[in-house]
Design an enzyme around this catalytic site. Structure first.
Site, PDB file in Angstrom:
ATOM      1  N   THR A 192       0.833  -1.202   0.000  1.00  0.00           N
ATOM      2  CA  THR A 192       0.000   0.000   0.000  1.00  0.00           C
ATOM      3  C   THR A 192       0.872   1.258   0.000  1.00  0.00           C
ATOM      4  O   THR A 192       0.514   2.279  -0.566  1.00  0.00           O
ATOM      5  CB  THR A 192      -0.908   0.010   1.256  1.00  0.00           C
ATOM      6  OG1 THR A 192      -1.483  -1.278   1.412  1.00  0.00           O
ATOM      7  CG2 THR A 192      -2.033   1.020   1.134  1.00  0.00           C
ATOM      8  N   HIS A 251       3.956   3.942  10.664  1.00  0.00           N
ATOM      9  CA  HIS A 251       3.511   3.772  12.047  1.00  0.00           C
ATOM     10  C   HIS A 251       3.940   2.428  12.627  1.00  0.00           C
ATOM     11  O   HIS A 251       3.593   2.122  13.752  1.00  0.00           O
ATOM     12  CB  HIS A 251       1.991   3.874  12.068  1.00  0.00           C
ATOM     13  CG  HIS A 251       1.379   3.004  11.019  1.00  0.00           C
ATOM     14  ND1 HIS A 251       1.371   3.379   9.691  1.00  0.00           N
ATOM     15  CD2 HIS A 251       0.844   1.774  11.081  1.00  0.00           C
ATOM     16  CE1 HIS A 251       0.821   2.405   8.982  1.00  0.00           C
ATOM     17  NE2 HIS A 251       0.491   1.424   9.794  1.00  0.00           N
ATOM     18  N   ASP A 310       2.123  10.073  13.597  1.00  0.00           N
ATOM     19  CA  ASP A 310       2.769   8.752  13.592  1.00  0.00           C
ATOM     20  C   ASP A 310       4.262   8.822  13.305  1.00  0.00           C
ATOM     21  O   ASP A 310       4.854   9.907  13.240  1.00  0.00           O
ATOM     22  CB  ASP A 310       2.070   7.824  12.592  1.00  0.00           C
ATOM     23  CG  ASP A 310       2.419   8.170  11.157  1.00  0.00           C
ATOM     24  OD1 ASP A 310       2.689   9.355  10.877  1.00  0.00           O
ATOM     25  OD2 ASP A 310       2.427   7.256  10.306  1.00  0.00           O
ATOM     26  N   ASP A 315       6.273   8.636  10.764  1.00  0.00           N
ATOM     27  CA  ASP A 315       6.828   9.487   9.711  1.00  0.00           C
ATOM     28  C   ASP A 315       6.021  10.771   9.514  1.00  0.00           C
ATOM     29  O   ASP A 315       6.265  11.522   8.571  1.00  0.00           O
ATOM     30  CB  ASP A 315       6.935   8.716   8.388  1.00  0.00           C
ATOM     31  CG  ASP A 315       5.583   8.259   7.882  1.00  0.00           C
ATOM     32  OD1 ASP A 315       4.677   8.016   8.710  1.00  0.00           O
ATOM     33  OD2 ASP A 315       5.404   8.149   6.657  1.00  0.00           O
ATOM     34  N   ARG A 331       0.238  10.613   9.617  1.00  0.00           N
ATOM     35  CA  ARG A 331      -1.060  10.335  10.244  1.00  0.00           C
ATOM     36  C   ARG A 331      -1.331  11.303  11.389  1.00  0.00           C
ATOM     37  O   ARG A 331      -0.396  11.852  11.975  1.00  0.00           O
ATOM     38  CB  ARG A 331      -1.073   8.926  10.828  1.00  0.00           C
ATOM     39  CG  ARG A 331      -1.010   7.872   9.779  1.00  0.00           C
ATOM     40  CD  ARG A 331      -1.178   6.503  10.394  1.00  0.00           C
ATOM     41  NE  ARG A 331      -1.259   5.534   9.306  1.00  0.00           N
ATOM     42  CZ  ARG A 331      -1.757   4.329   9.408  1.00  0.00           C
ATOM     43  NH1 ARG A 331      -2.217   3.906  10.565  1.00  0.00           N
ATOM     44  NH2 ARG A 331      -1.801   3.526   8.379  1.00  0.00           N
ATOM     45  N   LYS A 382      -0.502  12.388   2.873  1.00  0.00           N
ATOM     46  CA  LYS A 382      -1.311  12.841   3.993  1.00  0.00           C
ATOM     47  C   LYS A 382      -0.385  13.573   4.955  1.00  0.00           C
ATOM     48  O   LYS A 382       0.829  13.375   4.932  1.00  0.00           O
ATOM     49  CB  LYS A 382      -2.042  11.685   4.644  1.00  0.00           C
ATOM     50  CG  LYS A 382      -1.183  10.509   5.043  1.00  0.00           C
ATOM     51  CD  LYS A 382      -2.084   9.386   5.507  1.00  0.00           C
ATOM     52  CE  LYS A 382      -1.288   8.149   5.879  1.00  0.00           C
ATOM     53  NZ  LYS A 382      -1.275   7.142   4.817  1.00  0.00           N
TER      54      LYS A 382
HETATM   55  C1  G1P Z   1      -2.959   1.222   5.892  1.00  0.00           C
HETATM   56  C2  G1P Z   1      -4.237   2.032   5.888  1.00  0.00           C
HETATM   57  C3  G1P Z   1      -4.317   2.866   4.645  1.00  0.00           C
HETATM   58  C4  G1P Z   1      -3.072   3.740   4.531  1.00  0.00           C
HETATM   59  C5  G1P Z   1      -1.822   2.879   4.624  1.00  0.00           C
HETATM   60  C6  G1P Z   1      -0.561   3.727   4.671  1.00  0.00           C
HETATM   61  O1  G1P Z   1      -2.940   0.361   4.781  1.00  0.00           O
HETATM   62  O2  G1P Z   1      -5.365   1.185   5.985  1.00  0.00           O
HETATM   63  O3  G1P Z   1      -5.476   3.647   4.677  1.00  0.00           O
HETATM   64  O4  G1P Z   1      -3.063   4.450   3.330  1.00  0.00           O
HETATM   65  O5  G1P Z   1      -1.856   2.095   5.806  1.00  0.00           O
HETATM   66  O6  G1P Z   1      -0.542   4.574   5.773  1.00  0.00           O
HETATM   67  P1  G1P Z   1      -3.322  -1.194   4.893  1.00  0.00           P
HETATM   68  O7  G1P Z   1      -2.424  -1.793   5.942  1.00  0.00           O
HETATM   69  O8  G1P Z   1      -4.754  -1.227   5.350  1.00  0.00           O
HETATM   70  O9  G1P Z   1      -3.126  -1.729   3.519  1.00  0.00           O
HETATM   71 ZN    ZN Z   2       2.831   7.213   8.291  1.00  0.00          ZN
END
Ligand code: G1P
Ligand code: ZN
Length: 545
Positions: A18, A114, A279, A281, A284, A378
């Protein structure tokens, strides 16, 4: 130039998730692992990125060593110039801003966000493009593909390590290096976006008390500069402000579970007026009032509804976007404002095109991510300053701002349940079984509700037409209650199942209920429909937000 070409063989597991490539630190520290992934990035770089690249990380364990490797490989791969945050530090939003402000062709951000850090924690590498945002899927796929065919990597092995702690110019072979203060440019940007005078009156006025928890992560120095120095909040308003390589042993994820120290401090009549955390980095954020938690989905909706208060958005918003599992609270704000609202797959990269095309101004995710067109990531501190700017003008407690928003627009009772470190194949089978069952679900009754829609979310990017499938199972009932299931794409251990449960509540008399009890029947339905207990053996989620 003393450049060595080192023979290597591919690692099969370097597909970015992601948000970049995230692995256990020990995986990254094995010989050739980081080098291979970096070489795959350098091999797929656009020429503009060779001209100027931004480099920094969140300061976690292995950051300093990794920065030196990035620099040596950049020099060996024909990168002409790099900007590096002093100490190898840059928050993710600050890196995004530097890329944009200096017209860089991209950036390499070292972070596992995080996730915990340290020799037994996690490490990560993310490539951002010229717009300052996480690389689009076709780029990360190209990097992955390249990583599968690597036979060698190139590294500059002459000379001593670069002194990354001294602001100013340096060189590595032919490559020019500029070490910059990681905070100044970003703090200046915030000063342009928000009403710092109103903020100074609020924070320095002696009445309003704030607690910002940097969780021993990257935003400590940013928050100290902006909140304490520039805005005059009393010293000590920023706590856990010193970034530590292992985040002080904590889990730098600002949610109700991992930021419990802040949550505790925000309880009771003596608590500060406003609590916030960011968080590892810095992308968040979590927002708290006294005895009050603002869900990220509500936060996005409230900020959108109040955007005109902020100088940067005084002219209004072009549109908004949210990731699919984020509650639909912001949709109703958009409807009232008469602006478009886009629903994207999970992950910030999907907002990039919409922001670049000027279709949206503000966007967010339920996972404590909120941001705007000021950067392409973000931005935790940005969201916190946005909230403070709203409070500075409205002069109301956080809880009152949110409750009046609910009365006005309706509330989305919302919760997310995470089941972590599941057996990978059990988790995949659970999703596969749901997928198979999808056609049979619509029309099916469950208690007082009937399933209206059941699908696997598919997104067609309205800007470039690219298609992303299998982005999460959605089950929507006739009363608009909704259950969403997806597997995490950022975990580094087994599989994580995320279940998002919500329902809208327009009756003000019922809006102050506790979300967990108000959603208990849907939580049960979520388990029954997917067979969570039966398939995973888990009776309780690990994290509830
Ligand atoms: C998670 C969050 C997602 C965010 C990503 C990176 O991804 O759900 O919204 O963009 O961390 O911070 P996931 O572990 O669900 O794929
Ligand atoms: Zn982060």
């Amino acid at each position: 130039m003393p450049i060595t070409t080192v023979p290597t063989t591919p690692f099969p597991d370097q597909r970015p998730g992601t948000s970049g490539l995230r692995k256990k630190t020990a995986v990254f520290r094995q010989p050739r692992y980081l080098e291979n992934f970096l070489q795959a990035i350098f091999d797929t770089l656009e020429p503009s990125a060779r001209a100027l690249l931004v480099i920094g990380g969140d300061g976690r364990f292995y950051n300093r060593e990794a920065v030196q490797i990035v620099l040596r490989m950049a020099a060996a791969n024909g990168v002409e110039r790099v900007l590096v945050g002093r100490g190898g530090l840059l928050s993710t939003p600050a890196a995004s801003h530097l890329i944009r402000a200096h017209g860089a062709g991209g950036g390499i951000v070292l972070s596992a966000s995080h996730n915990p850090g340290g020799p037994n924690g996690d490490f990560g590498v993310k490539f951002n493009g010229a717009n300052g945002g996480p690389a689009a899927e076709h780029v990360t796929e190209a990097i992955f593909k390249r990583s599968r065919e690597l036979e060698r990597y190139r590294i500059f092995d002459g000379g001593a390590d670069v002194d990354i702690d001294r602001i100013g110019a340096a060189r590595l072979g032919e490559m020019q290096i500029e070490i910059v203060d990681p905070v100044t440019d970003y703090a200046d940007l915030m000063e342009r976006l928000f009403d710092f005078e109103a903020l100074r009156a609020l924070l320095g006025g002696g009445e309003f008390r704030l607690r910002y928890d940097a969780m021993h992560a990257i935003t400590g120095p940013y928050a100290a500069e902006i909140i304490e120095r520039r805005l005059g909040a009393p010293k000590g308003s920023v706590v856990n402000a010193v970034p530590l390589p292992d985040f002080g042993g904590g889990h730098p994820d600002p949610n109700l579970t991992y930021a419990h120290e802040l949550v505790e401090a925000m309880r009771g009549p003596a608590a500060p007026d406003f609590g916030a955390a960011a968080d590892g980095d810095g992308d968040r954020n979590m927002i708290l009032g006294r005895d009050f938690f603002v869900t990220p989905s509500d936060s996005l909706a409230v900020l959108a509804a109040n955007a005109r208060i902020v100088p940067a958005f005084a002219g209004g918003l072009a549109g908004v976007a949210r990731s699919m599992p984020t509650s639909r609270a912001v949709d109703r704000v958009a409807r009232r404002l008469g602006i478009p609202c886009y629903e994207t797959p999970t992950g910030w990269k999907f907002f990039g095109n919409l922001l670049d095309a000027g279709r949206i101004t503000i966007c967010g995710e339920e996972s404590f991510g909120t941001g705007s067109n000021h950067v392409r990531e973000k931005d935790g501190l940005w969201a916190i300053l946005f909230w403070l700017n709203v409070l500075a003008v409205r002069r109301q407690p956080v809880a009152d701002v949110v409750r009046s928003h609910w009365r006005d627009y309706g509330r989305d009772l919302y919760t997310r349940h995470d089941y972590e470190a599941l057996d990978g194949s059990a988790a995949r089978e659970l999703i596969a079984a749901l997928r198979t069952a999808l056609p049979s679900l619509p029309g099916r009754a469950r208690g007082t509700r009937t399933v209206r829609l059941a699908d696997d979310f598919r997104y067609v990017d309205p800007v470039d037409g690219s298609e992303s499938t299998r982005q999460g199972i959605r089950i929507v009932f006739d009363d608009e209650a909704r259950i969403v299931y997806r597997l995490s794409g950022t975990g580094t251990e087994g599989a994580t199942l995320r279940v998002y449960i919500e329902r809208p509540e327009s009756d003000p008399a019922k809006q102050n209920e506790d979300a967990q009890s108000a959603l208990a029947d849907l939580v049960r339905a979520a388990d029954e429909i997917a067979g969570i207990r039966a398939r995973t053996g888990r009776t309780h989620p690990d994290v509830v937000t």
